[in-house]
Write a protein that holds these residues in place. Structure first.
Motif: not given
Lengths: 315, 194
Positions: B25-41
């Motif tokens: 269901x979520x695949x077709x739903x727009x939105x959500x945070x963008x522009x982030x960049x994270x790291x594996x700890x």
């Protein structure tokens, strides 16, 4: 009661303490300390085929660098101890759970009296370590065939000194319950050993008027009631209202799992308490050896316990 | 008991992340945070249900199956009998930090969960996991698909002996499928893909 994390511990040392008892020292391969535990606690030892055996920790609870357990080889047993003696050699890996304590020291006691039969002495060595550190009063009676067959004797002597009293059948000195103190507030008696010793001791203490809440018995191996004939019964699952039939030949735990309930379990013989659950509105036939009497009016151990007629399970 | 690595055996049944009811269901739903960049700890696996988590310096990820050596790759996890999206799981270090501050104050006091305690595979920082159901993102060279949010279970509460159920609610992490396999190491960058 609960599920517990299993660790892969390294056998640091495996030392014969009598001809048929080996003491294992277990350390974590990557961490300097192991989880905290209280005297009286046991760990589950996992066998390669998935079966589980419980062993009391017998080391000093203040030493978190290692756990020690002592295993008696039971050639006519269910196979776990024979496997352990053959395979848990120095340098090998033992799959061992975090400790659990079903046999704690009573905090309000002013004096502790321990009665051990053979390998049943293991929890009392840990308790003696703690009580010595706390400078609390205790005495330990150890029943064994002979000094050569008394488990952990040198360690017990070192820790307990003159608080240790040994009773050897080979020397015609069998344990005499009359040496135990008379019932007294603040004095607690703890026993661990063969069922015959536990039965006779409990019967003697009852006759002498010891209150049940001052007598504590550790069981390894469920009560063997050959005359028990399982009968079918029905349970009602409180959360869903679903009725479930338990046939005579199946355990309640098995049927609940088949019904999709994710139940913890470990020993399957009513001694570890992992599958404990709540009930109401019914008569339970308690067949476990782990639940405290005070909890039996609304808690049960479904791997071995059953019911008469219909029971409501709080699931 | 011998300490040999378990053999792989047949692949357990799984539900592909974007075929999961939540992910599909979520695949077709727009939105959500963008522009982030994270790291594996940190990276952890467990060889079987209930076993202590073991830290890895590199995780070999197999598309459609999981991390080599992990219980959900091998099919002997607590929940393996029930097919689901569990190839790899992530949790935010920020959620663990909040619990250690007792924020929000839902239980008796702060709860400290170390990366080896929470039983998710990857502990990450700077990754908004709750926004990633139905999304593709990369961890180093590996491509993951967010299948569904993780939720806390009573079993983990029992296992840890700590009341983590309520404080983990809605921030227990993300269960993912592996679209493209490869090796993940601590320090790898986590980024959104289109």
């Amino acid at each position: 009661m609960s599920a517990r994390i299993i660790m892969k511990l390294k056998v640091e040392a495996a030392v014969a303490t009598t001809p048929d008892i080996v003491r294992l020292s277990l350390v974590h391969p990557h961490r300097p300390t192991l989880p905290l535990w209280e005297p009286g606690a046991h760990v589950d030892l996992r066998l390669p085929d998935g079966r589980v055996r419980q062993y009391s920790l017998c080391s000093d609870p203040a030493d978190l660098g290692r756990y020690e357990i002592a295993i008696k080889r039971e050639d006519l047993g269910r196979g776990g101890s024979v496997w352990a003696h053959a395979n848990l050699l120095e340098g090998s890996t033992a799959h061992v759970s975090h400790p659990r304590n079903n046999f704690p020291l009573q905090d309000d006691a002013i004096r502790h009296v321990f009665v051990a039969g053979g390998i049943g002495v293991t929890p009392f060595l840990a308790m003696a370590h703690s009580l010595a550190a706390r400078r609390q009063e205790y005495e330990l009676h150890l029943c064994a065939r002979a000094p050569t067959h008394a488990p952990l004797l040198s360690e017990l002597r070192a820790v307990c000194g003159d608080k240790l009293r040994c009773w050897y059948s080979s020397e015609a000195r069998r344990f005499d319950p009359d040496v135990l103190p008379r019932p007294q507030a603040g004095v607690h008696i703890y026993a661990c050993g063969p069922q015959s010793l536990m039965d006779s001791l409990q019967s003697d203490l009852k006759k002498k008027g010891w209150p049940l809440d001052q007598v504590h018995v550790e069981h390894f191996g469920a009560l063997d009631d050959e005359n028990f004939a399982p009968e079918p019964f029905d349970v009602l699952i409180k959360s869903t209202g679903r009725a479930v039939h338990i046939p005579a030949e199946r355990s309640l735990l098995d049927v609940l799992r088949e019904e999709g309930f994710r139940m913890s379990s470990s020993c399957g013989i009513g001694v570890c308490g992992a599958c404990e659950c709540g009930y109401s509105d019914g008569t339970v036939i308690h067949r476990d050896v782990v639940l405290a009497s005070a909890k039996r009016h609304d808690r049960m151990i479904p791997c071995v316990s059953r019911a008469k007629g219909r029971l409501t399970l709080l699931l | 008991m011998t300490d040999e690595a378990p053999t792989d055996g047949p692949a357990p049944k799984t539900i592909e992340a974007f075929a999961h009811p939540a992910g599909s269901i979520a695949v077709g739903v727009p939105g959500g945070a963008t522009g982030w960049r994270g790291t594996v700890l940190n990276i952890h696996i467990a060889p079987a249900a209930s076993y202590e988590m073991e830290e890895l310096t590199e995780a070999h990820c197999v598309a459609g199956r999981g991390i080599k050596g992990d219980r959900y790759y091998l099919g002997n996890g607590t929940y393996s009998p029930k097919p689901d999206t569990r190839e790899i799981s992530l949790i935010e270090q920020e959620a663990l930090d909040a619990m250690s501050r007792n924020d929000p104050p839902l239980q008796g006091g702060p709860i400290k969960l170390l990366p080896g305690d929470h039983r998710r595979n990857l502990t990450v920082r700077g990754v908004p996991l709750n926004h990633l159901v139905g999304r593709r993102f990369r961890v180093g060279d590996v491509i993951l698909r967010g299948g569904r949010l993780s939720f806390p279970c009573k079993y983990i509460e029992e296992l840890l002996g700590q009341p983590v159920y309520l404080p983990l609610y809605n921030r227990a992490g993300l269960n993912c499928g592996i679209e493209r396999g490869g090796v993940i190491r601590p320090g790898d960058v986590v980024e959104m893909l289109g």
